[in-house]
Design a protein around this motif. Structure first.
Motif, PDB file in Angstrom:
ATOM      1  N   GLN A  41     -17.205  -2.156   2.156  1.00 39.16           N
ATOM      2  CA  GLN A  41     -18.619  -1.881   1.879  1.00 39.16           C
ATOM      3  C   GLN A  41     -18.804  -1.205   0.524  1.00 39.16           C
ATOM      4  O   GLN A  41     -19.762  -1.487  -0.187  1.00 39.16           O
ATOM      5  CB  GLN A  41     -19.195  -0.996   2.986  1.00 39.16           C
ATOM      6  CG  GLN A  41     -19.364  -1.762   4.277  1.00 39.16           C
ATOM      7  CD  GLN A  41     -20.567  -1.284   5.055  1.00 39.16           C
ATOM      8  OE1 GLN A  41     -21.232  -0.311   4.681  1.00 39.16           O
ATOM      9  NE2 GLN A  41     -20.842  -1.980   6.140  1.00 39.16           N
TER      10      GLN A  41
ATOM     11  N   ASN B 253     -18.559  -3.782  -2.021  1.00 40.02           N
ATOM     12  CA  ASN B 253     -19.743  -4.632  -1.997  1.00 40.02           C
ATOM     13  C   ASN B 253     -20.947  -3.991  -2.670  1.00 40.02           C
ATOM     14  O   ASN B 253     -21.652  -4.632  -3.452  1.00 40.02           O
ATOM     15  CB  ASN B 253     -20.068  -4.994  -0.538  1.00 40.02           C
ATOM     16  CG  ASN B 253     -21.218  -5.973  -0.432  1.00 40.02           C
ATOM     17  OD1 ASN B 253     -22.268  -5.631   0.071  1.00 40.02           O
ATOM     18  ND2 ASN B 253     -21.008  -7.182  -0.922  1.00 40.02           N
TER      19      ASN B 253
ATOM     20  N   TYR C 195     -18.436 -23.696  -5.278  1.00 39.70           N
ATOM     21  CA  TYR C 195     -19.810 -23.191  -5.300  1.00 39.70           C
ATOM     22  C   TYR C 195     -20.464 -23.440  -6.655  1.00 39.70           C
ATOM     23  O   TYR C 195     -19.803 -23.460  -7.688  1.00 39.70           O
ATOM     24  CB  TYR C 195     -19.818 -21.684  -5.024  1.00 39.70           C
ATOM     25  CG  TYR C 195     -19.666 -21.307  -3.576  1.00 39.70           C
ATOM     26  CD1 TYR C 195     -19.327 -22.247  -2.614  1.00 39.70           C
ATOM     27  CD2 TYR C 195     -19.889 -19.996  -3.153  1.00 39.70           C
ATOM     28  CE1 TYR C 195     -19.190 -21.894  -1.294  1.00 39.70           C
ATOM     29  CE2 TYR C 195     -19.757 -19.632  -1.842  1.00 39.70           C
ATOM     30  CZ  TYR C 195     -19.396 -20.593  -0.909  1.00 39.70           C
ATOM     31  OH  TYR C 195     -19.264 -20.231   0.394  1.00 39.70           O
TER      32      TYR C 195
ATOM     33  N   GLU D  89     -24.808 -20.087  -6.341  1.00 38.76           N
ATOM     34  CA  GLU D  89     -24.116 -19.706  -5.100  1.00 38.76           C
ATOM     35  C   GLU D  89     -23.026 -18.671  -5.368  1.00 38.76           C
ATOM     36  O   GLU D  89     -22.813 -17.769  -4.562  1.00 38.76           O
ATOM     37  CB  GLU D  89     -23.498 -20.944  -4.447  1.00 38.76           C
ATOM     38  CG  GLU D  89     -24.512 -21.831  -3.775  1.00 38.76           C
ATOM     39  CD  GLU D  89     -23.955 -23.198  -3.388  1.00 38.76           C
ATOM     40  OE1 GLU D  89     -24.523 -23.812  -2.495  1.00 38.76           O
ATOM     41  OE2 GLU D  89     -22.966 -23.645  -4.020  1.00 38.76           O
TER      42      GLU D  89
ATOM     43  N   PRO E 257     -21.706 -11.902  -3.127  1.00 37.58           N
ATOM     44  CA  PRO E 257     -21.714 -10.523  -2.595  1.00 37.58           C
ATOM     45  C   PRO E 257     -22.863 -10.262  -1.625  1.00 37.58           C
ATOM     46  O   PRO E 257     -22.746  -9.415  -0.743  1.00 37.58           O
ATOM     47  CB  PRO E 257     -21.865  -9.670  -3.859  1.00 37.58           C
ATOM     48  CG  PRO E 257     -21.360 -10.526  -4.966  1.00 37.58           C
ATOM     49  CD  PRO E 257     -21.763 -11.912  -4.593  1.00 37.58           C
ATOM     50  N   LEU E 258     -23.953 -11.008  -1.773  1.00 33.54           N
ATOM     51  CA  LEU E 258     -25.099 -10.814  -0.874  1.00 33.54           C
ATOM     52  C   LEU E 258     -24.756 -11.173   0.575  1.00 33.54           C
ATOM     53  O   LEU E 258     -25.345 -10.650   1.511  1.00 33.54           O
ATOM     54  CB  LEU E 258     -26.292 -11.659  -1.336  1.00 33.54           C
ATOM     55  CG  LEU E 258     -26.856 -11.332  -2.723  1.00 33.54           C
ATOM     56  CD1 LEU E 258     -27.992 -12.281  -3.059  1.00 33.54           C
ATOM     57  CD2 LEU E 258     -27.343  -9.900  -2.771  1.00 33.54           C
ATOM     58  N   HIS E 259     -23.767 -12.080   0.732  1.00 30.75           N
ATOM     59  CA  HIS E 259     -23.382 -12.482   2.092  1.00 30.75           C
ATOM     60  C   HIS E 259     -22.747 -11.344   2.869  1.00 30.75           C
ATOM     61  O   HIS E 259     -22.683 -11.374   4.089  1.00 30.75           O
ATOM     62  CB  HIS E 259     -22.381 -13.640   2.038  1.00 30.75           C
ATOM     63  CG  HIS E 259     -22.965 -14.920   1.569  1.00 30.75           C
ATOM     64  ND1 HIS E 259     -23.886 -15.622   2.308  1.00 30.75           N
ATOM     65  CD2 HIS E 259     -22.784 -15.627   0.431  1.00 30.75           C
ATOM     66  CE1 HIS E 259     -24.232 -16.712   1.641  1.00 30.75           C
ATOM     67  NE2 HIS E 259     -23.588 -16.736   0.497  1.00 30.75           N
ATOM     68  N   TYR E 260     -22.234 -10.351   2.136  1.00 31.09           N
ATOM     69  CA  TYR E 260     -21.474  -9.302   2.825  1.00 31.09           C
ATOM     70  C   TYR E 260     -22.182  -7.963   2.790  1.00 31.09           C
ATOM     71  O   TYR E 260     -21.565  -6.921   2.969  1.00 31.09           O
ATOM     72  CB  TYR E 260     -20.069  -9.211   2.212  1.00 31.09           C
ATOM     73  CG  TYR E 260     -19.342 -10.534   2.269  1.00 31.09           C
ATOM     74  CD1 TYR E 260     -18.981 -11.073   3.505  1.00 31.09           C
ATOM     75  CD2 TYR E 260     -19.042 -11.262   1.123  1.00 31.09           C
ATOM     76  CE1 TYR E 260     -18.350 -12.302   3.584  1.00 31.09           C
ATOM     77  CE2 TYR E 260     -18.406 -12.486   1.196  1.00 31.09           C
ATOM     78  CZ  TYR E 260     -18.066 -13.002   2.433  1.00 31.09           C
ATOM     79  OH  TYR E 260     -17.429 -14.215   2.521  1.00 31.09           O
TER      80      TYR E 260
ATOM     81  N   TYR F  75     -25.690  -7.625   7.293  1.00 31.54           N
ATOM     82  CA  TYR F  75     -25.769  -9.065   7.062  1.00 31.54           C
ATOM     83  C   TYR F  75     -27.189  -9.617   7.092  1.00 31.54           C
ATOM     84  O   TYR F  75     -27.503 -10.512   7.867  1.00 31.54           O
ATOM     85  CB  TYR F  75     -24.913  -9.824   8.093  1.00 31.54           C
ATOM     86  CG  TYR F  75     -23.477  -9.384   8.079  1.00 31.54           C
ATOM     87  CD1 TYR F  75     -22.594  -9.885   7.134  1.00 31.54           C
ATOM     88  CD2 TYR F  75     -23.005  -8.458   8.998  1.00 31.54           C
ATOM     89  CE1 TYR F  75     -21.275  -9.476   7.114  1.00 31.54           C
ATOM     90  CE2 TYR F  75     -21.679  -8.042   8.984  1.00 31.54           C
ATOM     91  CZ  TYR F  75     -20.825  -8.552   8.037  1.00 31.54           C
ATOM     92  OH  TYR F  75     -19.544  -8.160   8.020  1.00 31.54           O
ATOM     93  N   PRO F  76     -28.088  -9.062   6.270  1.00 27.21           N
ATOM     94  CA  PRO F  76     -29.430  -9.643   6.244  1.00 27.21           C
ATOM     95  C   PRO F  76     -29.389 -11.048   5.642  1.00 27.21           C
ATOM     96  O   PRO F  76     -28.511 -11.345   4.839  1.00 27.21           O
ATOM     97  CB  PRO F  76     -30.216  -8.689   5.338  1.00 27.21           C
ATOM     98  CG  PRO F  76     -29.189  -8.055   4.474  1.00 27.21           C
ATOM     99  CD  PRO F  76     -27.931  -7.987   5.281  1.00 27.21           C
ATOM    100  N   ALA F  77     -30.332 -11.888   6.070  1.00 28.22           N
ATOM    101  CA  ALA F  77     -30.391 -13.250   5.534  1.00 28.22           C
ATOM    102  C   ALA F  77     -30.736 -13.185   4.048  1.00 28.22           C
ATOM    103  O   ALA F  77     -31.364 -12.225   3.593  1.00 28.22           O
ATOM    104  CB  ALA F  77     -31.435 -14.052   6.286  1.00 28.22           C
TER     105      ALA F  77
ATOM    106  N   ARG G 228     -22.704 -12.019 -11.372  1.00 26.95           N
ATOM    107  CA  ARG G 228     -22.313 -11.734  -9.995  1.00 26.95           C
ATOM    108  C   ARG G 228     -22.007 -10.249  -9.804  1.00 26.95           C
ATOM    109  O   ARG G 228     -22.329  -9.669  -8.769  1.00 26.95           O
ATOM    110  CB  ARG G 228     -21.076 -12.566  -9.635  1.00 26.95           C
ATOM    111  CG  ARG G 228     -20.626 -12.415  -8.200  1.00 26.95           C
ATOM    112  CD  ARG G 228     -19.417 -13.264  -7.903  1.00 26.95           C
ATOM    113  NE  ARG G 228     -18.244 -12.802  -8.658  1.00 26.95           N
ATOM    114  CZ  ARG G 228     -17.073 -13.425  -8.653  1.00 26.95           C
ATOM    115  NH1 ARG G 228     -16.915 -14.544  -7.959  1.00 26.95           N
ATOM    116  NH2 ARG G 228     -16.064 -12.959  -9.361  1.00 26.95           N
TER     117      ARG G 228
ATOM    118  N   ARG H 291     -25.290 -19.109   8.903  1.00 29.23           N
ATOM    119  CA  ARG H 291     -24.747 -19.132   7.555  1.00 29.23           C
ATOM    120  C   ARG H 291     -23.252 -19.437   7.577  1.00 29.23           C
ATOM    121  O   ARG H 291     -22.740 -20.221   6.776  1.00 29.23           O
ATOM    122  CB  ARG H 291     -24.989 -17.771   6.910  1.00 29.23           C
ATOM    123  CG  ARG H 291     -25.196 -17.816   5.428  1.00 29.23           C
ATOM    124  CD  ARG H 291     -25.938 -16.597   4.975  1.00 29.23           C
ATOM    125  NE  ARG H 291     -25.196 -15.384   5.214  1.00 29.23           N
ATOM    126  CZ  ARG H 291     -25.764 -14.171   5.267  1.00 29.23           C
ATOM    127  NH1 ARG H 291     -27.052 -14.043   5.101  1.00 29.23           N
ATOM    128  NH2 ARG H 291     -25.034 -13.099   5.480  1.00 29.23           N
TER     129      ARG H 291
ATOM    130  N   LEU I 108     -15.273  -8.849  -3.341  1.00 27.45           N
ATOM    131  CA  LEU I 108     -16.728  -8.770  -3.431  1.00 27.45           C
ATOM    132  C   LEU I 108     -17.350  -8.158  -2.179  1.00 27.45           C
ATOM    133  O   LEU I 108     -18.564  -8.147  -2.043  1.00 27.45           O
ATOM    134  CB  LEU I 108     -17.314 -10.154  -3.686  1.00 27.45           C
ATOM    135  CG  LEU I 108     -16.856 -10.803  -4.997  1.00 27.45           C
ATOM    136  CD1 LEU I 108     -17.486 -12.164  -5.173  1.00 27.45           C
ATOM    137  CD2 LEU I 108     -17.184  -9.913  -6.195  1.00 27.45           C
TER     138      LEU I 108
END
Lengths: 243, 447
Positions: free
Chosen positions: A82, A85, A101, A105, A110-113, A117-119, A160, B6, B338
């Motif tokens: 975290q 991240n 990607y 993408e 990093p947004l995926h983690y 885990y918000p969309a 990124r 996802r 990341l």
């Protein structure tokens, strides 16, 4: 002066069975917020180890690492993930983009983690696109890394690194694989980020690149050997930077 | 929820990146699932076939048959001998009159004989029976009528012939009104029974029966014209058998009385046949239970064999995923740097295997649904390939085979799909865990 990070008696030992390699033998230093620091040193001097510790990719054997005043030296793997991240932005020598990607993408990864885990929202996408345009890739959003030049790939990596608005940007030989002209472009971008107030810690072995930082730390045998202050910007870069 | 979506999206994307590899890996699961469904369908079909046959015997029926005694008890003097055994008309009377749960009974006397019409002849099963044999055995008439009570009283020389007998002895002719010769006697044909699929042997106690090769005559006529003694010429020696009745079928009024009635009949017969052991009792209701058990064993054995192929498919998945992890070590390192946690990486790879196995499972289910058609096709080919060379025993086997209809049950689809996904997860865990445990620093350095 606010501190972005502080190292207190940091040691890192690698147990290789018959021998214990002491990569860091007690490093104590402070990194001011908004500073631009270059870490130099021969290979084996401990500079990579130090960068790994600063990036939360590894834990010190002894000593403390305070990131924004919080001790992160003994966090577990999940907590360190975290930290990486949210508070660290990585720029690597070999760019380290995910090949399958697109540019957009890759910036989103990093947004995926993010915690919880918000969309990924439309606003998130706009933010990524804005970062891409800030590094001059607004018309390359759908390209894949293989379709980009080295300099362009590194710009994607820089975009990124900023996506989660980190406290520190760690750059590991960011211009090591680039030609001089491209090196200049990338350094200009880093300077711009620094002028916006971001703390940048950069590992490099190139003297001219290191001289562009405000502070240089020279590592030797796992300790800080020498320190040196003062920014020597090449004219091409100086004219393009805001005052 | 959006996170799961996802991850699945990501998994699909990675799988699509290597289409051929994913498709080949999936194929293992597809055929595994297909074979599980097909095997269970054939098992289910066989059991339903057996059940149907048992029910054709009648769930409330009790069948008593004469049995040739074992070798030892046979008086084997010289080349000719008369062997007396089996059910007696007295047995029939005794049981019919004393057991009041029995509502109907039909005794028969049967043996194999050649039948002749003009120059054509055929081996048939001659059955002496009463009028109610028709309803007890659920026969249907193609034309004419069955043996009647009146025929019994008159000891009339009439007969009803089976479907195949009519086809063989009277090709393109109307058999009714003509006379067929059996032994030295002519019987005039009054009816032809409809085609009926031969029944397979059940549980070893009742041999299969092909009603199409039967000729029925009144029991009283058989007794008067032929008598109880029948000569059998076999391998150069002649032997005679004296049997009063070959079989008696009792019908019990209520299903719950069947077992008790069967016991009474068994005891009654035991008194008169104890030393010879020349009668046997068949209770279809008991056979039904046996068939149920047989089905379970069948399903278990066939299902396990099919499961092995599914496991092989799982090993294929694991193998490919391990290769993928090595190939994507760098990507794993990047994700970890990341901010991906170990669980995120595990989940990513596990989702990939589950999606792979899930899609494979769905395709397998689709293929499984075609089992009856595939089976019909195999049968079609087999019919053309082996029809001419079918020996007598072979044709019996073949009839069993051709009567078998695979039954795809919904639960087998769900089970096979569930197992495929479970296998995807089980065989995905190890590669996924090894991916997650990679040291991020090492992984980033991986070329």
């Amino acid at each position: 002066m606010n501190l972005a990070a502080e190292l207190i008696g940091l040691e890192k030992h690698y147990d290789l069975g018959p021998v214990v390699v002491k990569a860091l033998r007690g490093v104590t230093t402070q990194f001011a917020e908004g500073d631009f620091i270059a870490i130099m040193g021969a290979s084996g001097s401990g500079k990579s180890t130090m960068l790994n510790l600063l990036g939360g990719l590894d834990r010190p054997t002894h000593g403390r690492y305070l990131l924004g005043g919080e001790d992160v030296s003994q966090l577990d793997d999940n907590e360190l993930s975290q930290i990486r991240n949210k508070r660290i932005g990585f720029i690597f020598q070999s760019y380290n983009l995910i090949p399958q990607y697109t540019v957009l993408e890759n910036i989103e990864v990093p947004l995926h983690y993010r915690p919880g885990y918000p969309a990924i929202s439309a606003a998130d996408r706009r933010w990524c696109a804005e970062l891409a345009s800030r590094v001059g890739l607004e018309d390359r959003l759908d390209h894949r890394p293989t379709q980009l030049s080295g300099g362009q790939q590194q710009r994607v990596a820089i975009a990124r690194s900023m996506v989660n608005d980190p406290d520190i940007i760690l750059a590991d030989e960011p211009t090591g694989n680039l030609d001089t002209a491209t090196e200049e472009e990338i350094m200009l971008l880093l300077h711009q980020l620094n002028r916006e107030g971001r703390t940048i810690i950069m590992v490099t072995h190139e003297e001219p690149v290191a001289l562009q930082a405000r502070r240089r730390i020279i590592m030797k045998d796992g300790v800080i050997h020498k320190e040196d202050f003062g920014q020597h910007l090449p004219e091409e870069i100086a004219v393009q930077l805001p005052a | 929820m959006s996170r799961l979506f996802r991850t699945i999206q990501l998994g699909l994307k990675n799988l699509l990146l290597h289409k051929l590899r994913s498709a080949l890996t999936m194929l293992g699961i597809v055929f595994g699932v297909f074979s599980v469904i097909a095997m269970l369908a054939i098992g289910e079909g066989a059991s339903q076939q057996a059940q149907k046959q048992v029910l054709e015997l009648g769930a409330t029926n009790i069948i008593v048959i004469s049995q040739k005694p074992a070798e030892g008890s046979k008086n084997n003097n010289a080349n000719t001998s008369v062997l007396t055994y089996g059910l007696l008309r007295d047995d029939y009377r005794r049981i019919r009159e004393t057991v009041n749960t029995i509502v109907d009974a039909t005794p028969i006397r049967e043996f194999s004989q050649p039948a002749r019409y003009l120059h054509r002849n055929m081996d048939i099963r001659l059955v002496g029976c009463t009028a109610n044999y028709y309803s007890v055995n659920h026969l249907k008439m193609q034309s004419g009528r069955f043996i009647s009570d009146r025929d019994q009283e008159d000891t009339a020389n009439v007969c009803v012939i089976g479907h195949e007998v009519a086809k063989t002895l009277f090709p393109g002719e109307e058999p009714r009104g003509k006379a067929v010769r059996i032994g030295q006697v002519f019987y005039s044909i009054v009816g032809v029974t409809d085609h009926r699929t031969a029944s397979a042997a059940i549980g070893g106690s009742l041999s299969g029966q092909d009603y199409d090769k039967d000729i029925y005559i009144p029991l009283e006529t058989l007794r008067a014209r032929i008598g109880d003694e029948v000569m059998i010429v076999q391998a150069g020696s002649r032997s005679s058998e004296k049997v009063e009745l070959s079989q008696i079928t009792f019908r019990v009024g209520k299903a719950e009385d069947v077992v008790a009635t069967a016991n009474v009949i068994r005891e009654t017969l035991a008194k008169y046949h104890a030393d010879k052991q020349d009668v046997d009792l068949i209770v279809p209701l008991e056979l039904l239970e046996q068939a149920e058990m047989l089905k379970r064993i069948f399903n278990l054995v066939l299902g396990s064999i099919a499961l092995i192929s599914l496991i092989v498919g799982g090993i294929g998945i694991m193998n490919i995923m391990l290769a993928t992890v090595t190939e994507r070590t760098r990507e794993i390192g990047i994700r970890r740097a990341l901010g991906a946690k170990q669980t995120d990486i595990t989940q990513q790879f596990l989702t990939e295997t589950s999606v792979l196995a899930g899609i494979g499972g769905l395709l397998g289910v689709g293929l499984g649904l075609s089992t009856p058609y595939a089976f019909a096709m195999i049968r079609w080919i087999a019919e053309r390939a082996f029809l001419n060379q079918s020996s007598k025993s072979g044709s019996r086997m073949f009839e069993m085979f051709s009567g078998l209809e695979p039954v795809v049950s919904v639960w087998s689809l769900a089970l096979a799909f569930g197992i495929s996904v479970a296998i995807g997860i089980v065989f995905g865990i190890y590669p996924a865990r090894s991916a997650a445990r990679l040291d991020p620093i090492e992984a980033l350095r991986h070329e």
